[in-house]
Design an enzyme around this catalytic site. Structure first.
Site, PDB file in Angstrom:
ATOM      1  N   ASP A  53       1.038  -1.247   0.114  1.00 54.60           N
ATOM      2  CA  ASP A  53       0.013   0.248   0.008  1.00 54.60           C
ATOM      3  C   ASP A  53       0.887   1.310  -0.191  1.00 54.60           C
ATOM      4  O   ASP A  53       1.993   1.172   0.220  1.00 54.60           O
ATOM      5  CB  ASP A  53      -0.958  -0.054   1.181  1.00 54.60           C
ATOM      6  CG  ASP A  53      -2.029  -0.901   1.016  1.00 54.60           C
ATOM      7  OD1 ASP A  53      -2.390  -1.404   0.008  1.00 54.60           O
ATOM      8  OD2 ASP A  53      -2.176  -1.483   2.267  1.00 54.60           O
ATOM      9  N   TYR A 113       7.185  -9.796   6.999  1.00 51.47           N
ATOM     10  CA  TYR A 113       6.862  -8.328   7.305  1.00 51.47           C
ATOM     11  C   TYR A 113       7.568  -8.025   8.539  1.00 51.47           C
ATOM     12  O   TYR A 113       7.278  -8.634   9.545  1.00 51.47           O
ATOM     13  CB  TYR A 113       5.583  -7.872   7.046  1.00 51.47           C
ATOM     14  CG  TYR A 113       4.711  -7.762   5.698  1.00 51.47           C
ATOM     15  CD1 TYR A 113       4.923  -6.717   5.085  1.00 51.47           C
ATOM     16  CD2 TYR A 113       4.170  -8.823   5.133  1.00 51.47           C
ATOM     17  CE1 TYR A 113       4.207  -6.626   3.678  1.00 51.47           C
ATOM     18  CE2 TYR A 113       3.585  -8.956   4.049  1.00 51.47           C
ATOM     19  CZ  TYR A 113       3.526  -7.885   3.228  1.00 51.47           C
ATOM     20  OH  TYR A 113       3.197  -7.627   1.982  1.00 51.47           O
TER      21      TYR A 113
END
Length: 255
Positions: A53, A113
């Site tokens: 994003d 992540y």
């Protein structure tokens, strides 16, 4: 033409995300525009492991596209990096794709992540845009304990964005560790794949535990509710980094 695998890093600030959009510059556009300089002006279509994003960074994003046969790995890396200037995107490694069927997205067996929270009173100067600044003291051990209730295969409806387009909310979370490193709280998450905003929603929820606003057991209750409103807020994109993507057949040589 030859299909190439690329390992990329980028600073997510200033981009609308990975995917091309009409309202701003994307990482995909920067890469494909640079690649077009090597393809006689034709813009190749890229495939990516994770469509990050706006504001989300990457240290180990993986993409693939087709480039002329005459180029070797070094030439691919150097040429793309030259043509992507001055944008904060870089090819770290380039290698021929393992096979015609290999896909950065669908061949991946794991994604990792990392989320960083700067936990101090003073605002960040050197790391602004790369951490979530939280002033209230956070109890990292309590956050870690709560995080363990999310491990395994579950319906993660409570932790996915309302705009998530995945066909199923079922995901298997392999790792969700929380630890303190000085003033920084480090959250590390690993899974084969994640739902849209899943990591950021889990971080936002765990922050409530760290602040003492939620008891540890409430995270498991939020998961069981299968309702986005039952979990915490979405953490900002600043602190999130796509660290690595794993494959059974890794296209990149390891020293």
């Amino acid at each position: 033409m030859r299909r190439w695998a690329l390992r990329l890093e980028y600073d997510g600030r200033g981009f609308v995300g990975w995917q091309r959009q009409e309202n701003g510059l994307s990482v995909q556009e920067v890469l494909e525009t640079a690649a077009s300089r090597l393809c006689g002006g034709d813009v190749p279509d890229s495939v990516v492991a994770g469509r990050t994003d706006a504001g989300v960074h990457a240290a180990g994003q993986v993409a693939a596209l087709e480039l002329p046969d005459r180029l070797d790995a070094r030439a691919v890396r150097e040429a793309l990096n030259f043509h992507m200037k001055p944008h904060a995107v870089a090819v770290i490694e380039a290698a021929p794709a393992p096979s015609a069927a290999w896909s950065p997205r669908f061949s991946a067996i794991g994604r990792a992540y990392r989320y960083l929270i700067l936990n101090r009173s003073a605002r960040p100067a050197l790391r602004d845009g790369f951490v979530w600044h939280v002033k209230a003291p956070l109890d990292a051990p309590a956050m870690h304990e709560a995080a363990q209730s999310l491990l395994g295969r579950h319906d993660f409806t409570s932790f996915r964005a309302s705009s998530c387009q995945a066909n199923s909310p079922l995901r298997t979370l392999d790792r969700l560790d929380v630890r303190r490193d000085g003033e920084t709280v480090v959250i590390e998450a690993e899974a084969r794949s994640f739902l849209h905003h899943q990591v950021r929603n889990m971080v936002g929820t765990l922050k409530l535990v760290g602040e003492g606003r939620w008891r540890v057991g409430r995270v498991a209750e939020a998961l069981a509710a299968r309702d986005r409103s039952a979990a915490g807020p979405t953490a900002p994109p600043d602190g999130l980094v796509l660290v690595a993507v794993r494959y059974e057949v890794d296209p990149f040589p390891r020293n």
